[in-house]
Design a protein around this motif. Sequence first.
Motif, PDB file in Angstrom:
ATOM      1  N   VAL B 307       0.840  -1.190   0.000  1.00 54.45           N
ATOM      2  CA  VAL B 307       0.000   0.000   0.000  1.00 54.45           C
ATOM      3  C   VAL B 307       0.881   1.249   0.000  1.00 54.45           C
ATOM      4  O   VAL B 307       1.826   1.348   0.745  1.00 54.45           O
ATOM      5  CB  VAL B 307      -0.913   0.009   1.243  1.00 54.45           C
TER       6      VAL B 307
ATOM      7  N   PHE C  16     -11.401  -2.188  -5.671  1.00 61.32           N
ATOM      8  CA  PHE C  16     -10.987  -2.991  -4.510  1.00 61.32           C
ATOM      9  C   PHE C  16     -12.211  -3.764  -4.079  1.00 61.32           C
ATOM     10  O   PHE C  16     -13.082  -3.203  -3.423  1.00 61.32           O
ATOM     11  CB  PHE C  16     -10.482  -2.103  -3.369  1.00 61.32           C
ATOM     12  N   LEU C  19     -15.641  -2.022  -4.217  1.00 63.34           N
ATOM     13  CA  LEU C  19     -15.457  -0.568  -4.259  1.00 63.34           C
ATOM     14  C   LEU C  19     -14.713  -0.145  -5.516  1.00 63.34           C
ATOM     15  O   LEU C  19     -13.658  -0.686  -5.839  1.00 63.34           O
ATOM     16  CB  LEU C  19     -14.663  -0.146  -3.020  1.00 63.34           C
ATOM     17  N   ALA C  21     -12.516   2.444  -6.751  1.00 65.99           N
ATOM     18  CA  ALA C  21     -11.729   3.536  -6.172  1.00 65.99           C
ATOM     19  C   ALA C  21     -11.410   4.584  -7.223  1.00 65.99           C
ATOM     20  O   ALA C  21     -11.376   5.779  -6.930  1.00 65.99           O
ATOM     21  CB  ALA C  21     -10.449   2.991  -5.555  1.00 65.99           C
ATOM     22  N   PRO C  40     -12.439  15.115  -2.011  1.00 73.78           N
ATOM     23  CA  PRO C  40     -12.524  14.741  -0.594  1.00 73.78           C
ATOM     24  C   PRO C  40     -11.719  13.474  -0.284  1.00 73.78           C
ATOM     25  O   PRO C  40     -11.298  12.752  -1.190  1.00 73.78           O
ATOM     26  CB  PRO C  40     -14.021  14.487  -0.375  1.00 73.78           C
ATOM     27  N   ASN C  41     -11.512  13.225   0.994  1.00 75.49           N
ATOM     28  CA  ASN C  41     -10.824  12.001   1.391  1.00 75.49           C
ATOM     29  C   ASN C  41     -11.522  10.766   0.840  1.00 75.49           C
ATOM     30  O   ASN C  41     -12.747  10.699   0.857  1.00 75.49           O
ATOM     31  CB  ASN C  41     -10.772  11.896   2.920  1.00 75.49           C
ATOM     32  N   GLY C  42     -10.760   9.866   0.330  1.00 77.59           N
ATOM     33  CA  GLY C  42     -11.342   8.644  -0.212  1.00 77.59           C
ATOM     34  C   GLY C  42     -11.805   8.805  -1.647  1.00 77.59           C
ATOM     35  O   GLY C  42     -12.427   7.909  -2.214  1.00 77.59           O
ATOM     36  N   ALA C  43     -11.489   9.951  -2.268  1.00 77.64           N
ATOM     37  CA  ALA C  43     -11.944  10.201  -3.635  1.00 77.64           C
ATOM     38  C   ALA C  43     -11.190   9.347  -4.651  1.00 77.64           C
ATOM     39  O   ALA C  43     -11.655   9.150  -5.772  1.00 77.64           O
ATOM     40  CB  ALA C  43     -11.772  11.673  -3.978  1.00 77.64           C
ATOM     41  N   GLY C  44     -10.019   8.848  -4.274  1.00 82.91           N
ATOM     42  CA  GLY C  44      -9.250   8.011  -5.192  1.00 82.91           C
ATOM     43  C   GLY C  44      -7.986   8.675  -5.704  1.00 82.91           C
ATOM     44  O   GLY C  44      -7.359   8.196  -6.649  1.00 82.91           O
ATOM     45  N   LYS C  45      -7.576   9.772  -5.062  1.00 80.53           N
ATOM     46  CA  LYS C  45      -6.402  10.523  -5.536  1.00 80.53           C
ATOM     47  C   LYS C  45      -5.119   9.691  -5.374  1.00 80.53           C
ATOM     48  O   LYS C  45      -4.333   9.543  -6.321  1.00 80.53           O
ATOM     49  CB  LYS C  45      -6.281  11.842  -4.749  1.00 80.53           C
ATOM     50  N   THR C  46      -4.931   9.153  -4.155  1.00 74.67           N
ATOM     51  CA  THR C  46      -3.732   8.349  -3.911  1.00 74.67           C
ATOM     52  C   THR C  46      -3.748   7.097  -4.779  1.00 74.67           C
ATOM     53  O   THR C  46      -2.715   6.673  -5.313  1.00 74.67           O
ATOM     54  CB  THR C  46      -3.648   7.967  -2.416  1.00 74.67           C
ATOM     55  N   THR C  47      -4.936   6.539  -4.945  1.00 78.30           N
ATOM     56  CA  THR C  47      -5.042   5.345  -5.785  1.00 78.30           C
ATOM     57  C   THR C  47      -4.605   5.671  -7.217  1.00 78.30           C
ATOM     58  O   THR C  47      -3.894   4.881  -7.857  1.00 78.30           O
ATOM     59  CB  THR C  47      -6.482   4.803  -5.767  1.00 78.30           C
ATOM     60  N   TYR C  56      -0.098  -0.214  -7.864  1.00 84.62           N
ATOM     61  CA  TYR C  56      -1.247  -1.088  -8.058  1.00 84.62           C
ATOM     62  C   TYR C  56      -1.391  -1.395  -9.552  1.00 84.62           C
ATOM     63  O   TYR C  56      -1.083  -0.557 -10.399  1.00 84.62           O
ATOM     64  CB  TYR C  56      -2.550  -0.407  -7.621  1.00 84.62           C
ATOM     65  N   GLN C  88       1.841  10.135   0.580  1.00 83.87           N
ATOM     66  CA  GLN C  88       1.004  10.826   1.551  1.00 83.87           C
ATOM     67  C   GLN C  88       1.425  10.456   2.976  1.00 83.87           C
ATOM     68  O   GLN C  88       1.621  11.323   3.812  1.00 83.87           O
ATOM     69  CB  GLN C  88      -0.459  10.437   1.312  1.00 83.87           C
TER      70      GLN C  88
HETATM   71  N1  LIG Z   1      -5.179  -1.132  -0.814  1.00 76.70           N
HETATM   72  C1  LIG Z   1      -6.490  -0.858  -0.726  1.00 76.70           C
HETATM   73  N2  LIG Z   1      -7.352  -1.845  -0.453  1.00 76.70           N
HETATM   74  C2  LIG Z   1      -8.678  -1.577  -0.370  1.00 76.70           C
HETATM   75  N3  LIG Z   1      -9.202  -0.383  -0.504  1.00 76.70           N
HETATM   76  C3  LIG Z   1      -8.389   0.652  -0.767  1.00 76.70           C
HETATM   77  C4  LIG Z   1      -6.991   0.465  -0.887  1.00 76.70           C
HETATM   78  N4  LIG Z   1      -6.426   1.665  -1.146  1.00 76.70           N
HETATM   79  C5  LIG Z   1      -7.423   2.549  -1.188  1.00 76.70           C
HETATM   80  N5  LIG Z   1      -8.608   1.949  -0.951  1.00 76.70           N
HETATM   81  C6  LIG Z   1      -9.919   2.599  -0.970  1.00 76.70           C
HETATM   82  O1  LIG Z   1     -10.057   3.311  -2.144  1.00 76.70           O
HETATM   83  C7  LIG Z   1     -10.698   4.547  -1.918  1.00 76.70           C
HETATM   84  C8  LIG Z   1      -9.832   5.660  -2.397  1.00 76.70           C
HETATM   85  O2  LIG Z   1      -8.725   5.798  -1.521  1.00 76.70           O
HETATM   86  P1  LIG Z   1      -7.557   6.829  -1.765  1.00 76.70           P
HETATM   87  O3  LIG Z   1      -7.106   6.711  -3.144  1.00 76.70           O
HETATM   88  O4  LIG Z   1      -6.533   6.591  -0.707  1.00 76.70           O
HETATM   89  O5  LIG Z   1      -8.280   8.198  -1.491  1.00 76.70           O
HETATM   90  P2  LIG Z   1      -7.675   9.656  -1.389  1.00 76.70           P
HETATM   91  O6  LIG Z   1      -6.209   9.576  -1.579  1.00 76.70           O
HETATM   92  O7  LIG Z   1      -8.378  10.411  -2.451  1.00 76.70           O
HETATM   93  O8  LIG Z   1      -8.056  10.142  -0.026  1.00 76.70           O
HETATM   94  C9  LIG Z   1     -10.986   4.614  -0.438  1.00 76.70           C
HETATM   95  O9  LIG Z   1     -12.324   4.224  -0.226  1.00 76.70           O
HETATM   96  C10 LIG Z   1     -10.046   3.619   0.150  1.00 76.70           C
HETATM   97  O10 LIG Z   1     -10.602   3.051   1.309  1.00 76.70           O
END
Ligand SMILES: Nc1ncnc2c1ncn2[C@@H]1O[C@H](COP(=O)(O)OP(=O)(O)O)[C@@H](O)[C@H]1O
Lengths: 324, 308, 257
Positions: B307, C16, C19, C21, C40-47, C56, C88
């Motif tokens: 992660v 995921f 979900l 993402a 917002p948080n959880g929007a998928g930016k880090t993903t 990934y 992050q």
């Molecule tokens: N490795 C993972 N396994 C399962 N769910 C994930 C994983 N990484 C992120 N998520 C989910 O994907 C969504 C987007 O997360 P993330 O990209 O971290 O959001 P942001 O960076 O925009 O706050 C969230 O709901 C998070 O819980």
Amino acid sequence: MRVRSKRYHQLAAAAAAAAVLPLVLPSEYAIHLAVVIGINAIVALGLNLLMGYAGQVSLGQAAFVGIGAYASAILSVKAGLSPWIGLAAGAALGGLTAAVVGGPLLKLRGHYLAMGTLGFGMIVQIVMVQWEDLTEGTIGVMGIPPFSVAGLALDSELRMYYLVAASAVLAIALAGNVIDSRVGRAMRAVHGSEVAAATSGVDTARYKLQVFIMSGAMAGFAGSLHAHHAAYVHPDSFGFHYSIQLVVMVVLGGMASIWGAVFGAGAVTLIGEQLRSFQEFSTIIFGAVLVAVMVFMPAGLWRGSADLIGRLLGSRGAGGRRRA
Amino acid sequence: MPACGGRTLYAMTLPTGAQLLQYLISGLTLGSVYGMIALGFTLIHNATGIVNFAQGEFVAFGALIALSCSEAGLPMPLAVLTAMAAMTLLGAALERAAIRPARGASVITLIIITIGASILLRGIAMWQWGPDALPMRHFSSEDPIHLGPASILRQHLWIMGIVVATMLGLWLLAERTQVGKAMRACAVDREAAQLVGIPAARMVMLSFALSGMLGGLAGSIVAPLSMGQYNMGIMLGLKGFCAAILGGIGNAPGAVLGGLLLGILESLGAGLCSGMKDAVAFGIMLMVLLVRPTGLLGRRAGRGEAVG
Amino acid sequence: MTAEVLLRLTDVTKRFGGLVAVDDLTFEVQRGQIKAIIGPNGAGKTTAFNLITGVYALDEGEIEVAGKRASRLPSHEVASFGVARTFQNVQLFGNMSILENVMVGAHTRAKSGLLSASLRLPAMRSEEVALAERARECLRLVGLDKLAPEMPALSLAFGQQRLLEVARALAAEPLLVLLDEPAAGLSTAETARLGELVENIRELGVTVLLVDHDMDLVMQISDEVLVLDHGVKIAEGTPREVQRDPRVIAAYLGEEP
Ligand SMILES: Nc1ncnc2c1ncn2[C@@H]1O[C@H](COP(=O)(O)OP(=O)(O)O)[C@@H](O)[C@H]1O
Ligand SMILES: [Mg+2]
């Protein structure tokens, strides 16, 4: 750079100390122990590169020592080749085996890697017992000739000592060189953060494999030294127990510390020697000390004691308390 | 030394039907014991993520305590219960003394801690019971029961019966009791469990205690067949490991299934070629790790995505 | 300046379990731009960052870097295309010094292997000197050059750790750097300096893709902003356009205190 020249000074001091050590050792037996410590130190150094620096556990390292020992024993006894060829073959075969099994094994992490390497070690030992045509099974290979240099056989503890001491100093230099390089940084990065290493362009699988091969080759090399020192190899010497001892050397001495590995090899070898004289109590004490050290000084005895003394003196610990 | 490598390879013969049945019986028995040990691993692994290398020593101590009690004239059920009680305490004590103070330590540190504990326990066992293998009375008559051309020992039946009963008991504990539910909640998500008021630390200790109890029981039922020896835990523990991995680490039904399967395969393997008995277990473990690290029933992976 | 596409995502989706993402995401980053992704948080930016850098594997779509396909490649190969990033949740190498952390960043800029390292061959030694010099330059650029380079990386204050990650990313001499919430946890003064740093980075010819919650920072330095919500792109444009977009105000800006 300052750090680097300090390393060379330490190395020179250690080489000098190793050169005069036999003069102060009280007996032939003490020199014998020094030889065993030197051999173990080479294995522990390799294992520390793998475990302490690159963060990959191996509970099967004894297998590589065994492979080197048997390669050397069989080549010199059965094929009549020079022990020096055996030594080269031992190191090469140790490295080669690591290259072959490392590919799939190193995909595993943490406990899974520990168990995978454990299983590998057990299977190698079973092969040593079962492949009787080659290994003489539970009898072991006997009558392994000593090394010889220009007609002079290294058949005394003292002569063998100098070969092993020179090898160990070389291994220390080698390990130090690798750690302090692009390759070494890549290995350590894998330990520090595998994701960040990969996104920095480090091919993590490749460096894990490289360090595994290096540790396997060092173990194979040491195994060959062992074979020509003991003149005898037996499967029991290369089992789970020895693998654990090797890990304990690294951990007790201090992970990610070159001198720690040497110190650990010395400590564990000497404690193991003590165990023979008064069996169960030493085992109990050894186990208890091991647990206590790991719980209270996870950085190992070496750094842990320095920290402790530092704290007692009210100053800040010499080496930072690092968790692996 | 019977062996199949090299010279003796060609002496290998195929087993008859009766022999196969015999292998199956001993395989199932041994497999039940492996399953029980694997279950001990699973309990601790689920609660803490730790692989407990001292699990085999729980088994050895169980065997040695039970055989000493039985030797001292205690009735068999009491001897077994004593062994279980002692190991329950030992499991809890191990957690309190060595695991809890090391919370947050690295995998390697935790591995060495449990390995250190196993060395310590082995030392104590050798000091108390000496280095030799000690016999233990069977739970009931030692006369075999004949099943056509094969035969089965009453102790085999005892073992299988007790293991089945224990599985049932554990299942009821996990599914039907408050404690069991709390333990499962902790295994899924420790922080969340703590938030809803489950004392996670106590659950960890409980998992060690239960795991000790299982080890004690496994040791006392297998000792009449295998004898008891201070170092018997090494191999039994490692085989329990193999079983746990085969079934899928962290999965309780998987542990039992893995144990049974491993017992049978090992018994068949040994029948074909006795020297390779241990190779079967470790070979299977390696294969599972490399091909399907989640095991037969497991879902958690050993590789996993990192992660960011 | 001719617009040249450096990074292109086409219909990228990542799930995921149930979900989604990142949901069918398409966008481009031009060479020389500073572009921001907000949401917002959880929007998928880090993903999204994890998909671009190969951390990934994506489920659907394509990612191209400088015209070369980067999707379905391991992270280190994506890095060799000239993509570097920060994290992050800071991911420094805790077992190494400040300088060594940055030198790892320059890994792809050198090539000496195990053999030349073991023997300390002359070529390897001069390469080491160059790497260390490059690393010092990067430390200077982010303003960490006053610290002793052999200090352990984790002995730094949190804000400095973030800067060290930036230095590590720059050491690769990347074409594109991805910064994941670089201002999180920084003081106002530190954030202001970070803004200048990001602009300096662009001056060096490095394209920047930035994720942050600090709207002042984002709106001030970005050429373009993309808004994600629940993995879906809901707006894209100049800061002014995005700020005026009713969907953005509803989905995101309205929620923020
Ligand atoms: N490795 C993972 N396994 C399962 N769910 C994930 C994983 N990484 C992120 N998520 C989910 O994907 C969504 C987007 O997360 P993330 O990209 O971290 O959001 P942001 O960076 O925009 O706050 C969230 O709901 C998070 O819980
Ligand atoms: Mg994020």
